[in-house]
Design an enzyme around this catalytic site. Structure first.
Site, short mmCIF file in Angstrom:
data_model
loop_
_atom_site.label_atom_id
_atom_site.label_comp_id
_atom_site.label_asym_id
_atom_site.label_seq_id
_atom_site.Cartn_x
_atom_site.Cartn_y
_atom_site.Cartn_z
N TYR A 181 9.36 -22.33 65.75
CA TYR A 181 8.72 -21.49 66.77
C TYR A 181 7.20 -21.52 66.67
CZ TYR A 181 12.95 -19.24 68.69
OH TYR A 181 14.13 -18.97 69.35
N HIS A 203 19.27 -19.71 72.16
CA HIS A 203 17.99 -20.38 72.43
C HIS A 203 18.25 -21.65 73.21
CE1 HIS A 203 14.12 -22.42 71.83
NE2 HIS A 203 14.86 -23.50 71.61
#
Ligand code: UDP
Ligand code: MG
Length: 141
Positions: free
Chosen positions: A49, A115
């Site tokens: 991330y 995700h």
């Protein structure tokens, strides 16, 4: 044919939602061409991330993503990136419809069950971050 990276996040694996989520993926016409369970380290979650490293929620996001096991998948199909984003629903699970995976299995803006990559370049980065080339061969023939 396009590939995207899908994750089943720790809140979803904790409630054994990975079975129904993978069923929904298959029923949506996407092929699961690679799949494995793992537990991310803090450094791995932060690297995955990295694009969000300056955001105020970054620390909590890393904590959340390392709080339990995840299932990582490479999904393949026509328009796979957008198809998987549509099946997931919006980021905020409290605003996601009941036909979406975030609506079914997510509970908040952070704890949103799944995700998905958002573009071809992020899909390539995320697949390469979590999968070795040899792992992309077995199910894809
Ligand atoms: N997230 C959060 N707070 C926010 C925005 C995002 O906790 O205000 C978390 C959430 O788990 C989300 C992830 O950070 O899935 C990545 O955020 P992004 O904006 O990329 O959303 P996504 O692409 O996952 O829909
Ligand atoms: Mg994103």
């Amino acid at each position: 044919m396009e590939r995207t990276l899908g994750l089943i996040k720790p809140d979803a694996t904790a409630k054994m939602a990975h079975g129904p989520i993978m069923t929904a993926i298959t029923e949506a016409g996407l092929k699961i061409v690679a799949c494995k369970s793992m537990r991310l380290s803090a450094a791995e979650a932060a690297g995955f991330y990295a694009v969000h490293s300056e955001r105020p929620f970054f620390g909590e996001l890393v904590e959340y993503m390392t709080s339990g096991p995840i299932v990582a998948m490479v999904l393949e199909g026509d328009d796979a990136i957008q198809k998987w984003r549509d099946l997931m629903g919006p980021t905020d699970a409290t605003k996601a419809g009941p036909e979406t995976l975030r609506g079914r299995f997510g509970t908040s803006l952070q704890n949103n069950a799944v995700h998905g990559s958002d573009a071809p370049d992020t899909a390539a980065f995320e697949i390469g971050f979590l999968f070795a080339g040899r792992e992309l061969e077995a199910l894809s023939r």
